[in-house]
Design a protein around this motif. Structure first.
Motif, PDB file in Angstrom:
ATOM      1  N   ALA A  87      -2.435  22.434  11.532  1.00 25.83           N
ATOM      2  CA  ALA A  87      -1.761  23.687  11.877  1.00 25.83           C
ATOM      3  C   ALA A  87      -1.367  24.410  10.601  1.00 25.83           C
ATOM      4  O   ALA A  87      -1.061  23.792   9.596  1.00 25.83           O
ATOM      5  CB  ALA A  87      -0.512  23.396  12.707  1.00 25.83           C
ATOM      6  N   LEU A  88      -1.402  25.708  10.680  1.00 28.26           N
ATOM      7  CA  LEU A  88      -0.951  26.502   9.538  1.00 28.26           C
ATOM      8  C   LEU A  88       0.570  26.441   9.512  1.00 28.26           C
ATOM      9  O   LEU A  88       1.225  26.888  10.436  1.00 28.26           O
ATOM     10  CB  LEU A  88      -1.424  27.954   9.689  1.00 28.26           C
ATOM     11  N   THR A  89       1.124  25.868   8.477  1.00 28.83           N
ATOM     12  CA  THR A  89       2.564  25.732   8.437  1.00 28.83           C
ATOM     13  C   THR A  89       3.227  26.987   7.886  1.00 28.83           C
ATOM     14  O   THR A  89       4.280  27.369   8.326  1.00 28.83           O
ATOM     15  CB  THR A  89       2.979  24.521   7.591  1.00 28.83           C
ATOM     16  N   SER A  90       2.622  27.609   6.909  1.00 28.74           N
ATOM     17  CA  SER A  90       3.165  28.833   6.366  1.00 28.74           C
ATOM     18  C   SER A  90       2.026  29.672   5.807  1.00 28.74           C
ATOM     19  O   SER A  90       1.743  29.617   4.616  1.00 28.74           O
ATOM     20  CB  SER A  90       4.195  28.524   5.283  1.00 28.74           C
ATOM     21  N   PRO A  91       1.347  30.420   6.677  1.00 27.84           N
ATOM     22  CA  PRO A  91       0.225  31.223   6.216  1.00 27.84           C
ATOM     23  C   PRO A  91       0.646  32.157   5.083  1.00 27.84           C
ATOM     24  O   PRO A  91       1.748  32.698   5.085  1.00 27.84           O
ATOM     25  CB  PRO A  91      -0.175  32.023   7.460  1.00 27.84           C
ATOM     26  N   ALA A 127       2.558  33.447  15.042  1.00 27.00           N
ATOM     27  CA  ALA A 127       1.241  33.499  14.391  1.00 27.00           C
ATOM     28  C   ALA A 127       0.798  32.114  13.937  1.00 27.00           C
ATOM     29  O   ALA A 127       1.443  31.490  13.095  1.00 27.00           O
ATOM     30  CB  ALA A 127       1.283  34.460  13.208  1.00 27.00           C
ATOM     31  N   ARG A 128      -0.290  31.626  14.492  1.00 24.17           N
ATOM     32  CA  ARG A 128      -0.871  30.339  14.094  1.00 24.17           C
ATOM     33  C   ARG A 128      -2.384  30.445  13.941  1.00 24.17           C
ATOM     34  O   ARG A 128      -2.953  29.871  13.047  1.00 24.17           O
ATOM     35  CB  ARG A 128      -0.542  29.240  15.120  1.00 24.17           C
ATOM     36  N   GLU A 129      -3.029  31.166  14.861  1.00 26.22           N
ATOM     37  CA  GLU A 129      -4.478  31.359  14.787  1.00 26.22           C
ATOM     38  C   GLU A 129      -4.780  32.432  13.737  1.00 26.22           C
ATOM     39  O   GLU A 129      -3.956  33.304  13.478  1.00 26.22           O
ATOM     40  CB  GLU A 129      -5.027  31.798  16.151  1.00 26.22           C
ATOM     41  N   ARG A 130      -5.967  32.340  13.171  1.00 27.52           N
ATOM     42  CA  ARG A 130      -6.353  33.238  12.072  1.00 27.52           C
ATOM     43  C   ARG A 130      -6.103  34.715  12.394  1.00 27.52           C
ATOM     44  O   ARG A 130      -5.538  35.448  11.595  1.00 27.52           O
ATOM     45  CB  ARG A 130      -7.827  33.006  11.727  1.00 27.52           C
ATOM     46  N   GLU A 131      -6.536  35.161  13.566  1.00 30.38           N
ATOM     47  CA  GLU A 131      -6.379  36.567  13.942  1.00 30.38           C
ATOM     48  C   GLU A 131      -4.907  36.953  14.049  1.00 30.38           C
ATOM     49  O   GLU A 131      -4.514  38.044  13.649  1.00 30.38           O
ATOM     50  CB  GLU A 131      -7.086  36.852  15.276  1.00 30.38           C
ATOM     51  N   ASP A 132      -4.101  36.055  14.599  1.00 32.20           N
ATOM     52  CA  ASP A 132      -2.664  36.321  14.730  1.00 32.20           C
ATOM     53  C   ASP A 132      -1.977  36.368  13.373  1.00 32.20           C
ATOM     54  O   ASP A 132      -1.056  37.153  13.157  1.00 32.20           O
ATOM     55  CB  ASP A 132      -1.999  35.255  15.601  1.00 32.20           C
ATOM     56  N   VAL A 133      -2.422  35.519  12.461  1.00 26.81           N
ATOM     57  CA  VAL A 133      -1.869  35.496  11.105  1.00 26.81           C
ATOM     58  C   VAL A 133      -2.165  36.817  10.400  1.00 26.81           C
ATOM     59  O   VAL A 133      -1.282  37.418   9.777  1.00 26.81           O
ATOM     60  CB  VAL A 133      -2.432  34.295  10.303  1.00 26.81           C
ATOM     61  N   ILE A 134      -3.390  37.285  10.527  1.00 22.89           N
ATOM     62  CA  ILE A 134      -3.763  38.562   9.912  1.00 22.89           C
ATOM     63  C   ILE A 134      -2.948  39.693  10.513  1.00 22.89           C
ATOM     64  O   ILE A 134      -2.410  40.544   9.799  1.00 22.89           O
ATOM     65  CB  ILE A 134      -5.277  38.814  10.067  1.00 22.89           C
TER      66      ILE A 134
END
Length: 90
Positions: free
Chosen positions: A9-13, A60-67
């Motif tokens: 999991a992305l902990t802190s994008p 935000a966890r998934e790539r698109e949500d992070v962007i």
């Protein structure tokens, strides 16, 4: 029996490059979504969709949500006049 492991999991994008923001005390550098969330919560500025920004940063966890969350934070900072372009204070 082998188990496929889930991707970490992305902990802190990260925000790349980090954003440079004006504050009452000087300048702050925000380099991750966790830092963006903390900054926004301690600097609740009036312009933009603040509640939507907070929600995006929290989930935000998934790539698109992070962007999307990173862009929302940048746009919020711009609309409130605190984003210092190119990371250099004038």
């Amino acid at each position: 029996m082998s188990h496929a492991s889930a991707p970490p999991a992305l902990t802190s994008p990260v925000l790349d490059p980090p954003l440079c923001l004006r504050t009452a005390d000087g300048v702050a550098y925000v380099g991750s979504l966790d830092e963006a969330l903390a900054f926004a919560l301690t600097h609740p500025l009036p312009k933009g969709d603040f509640e939507g920004l907070i929600r995006r940063l929290e989930v935000a966890r998934e790539r698109e949500d992070v962007i999307e969350a990173g862009n929302a934070f940048r746009w919020w900072a711009q609309s409130n006049g605190i984003l210092i372009e190119n990371g250099t204070a004038r």
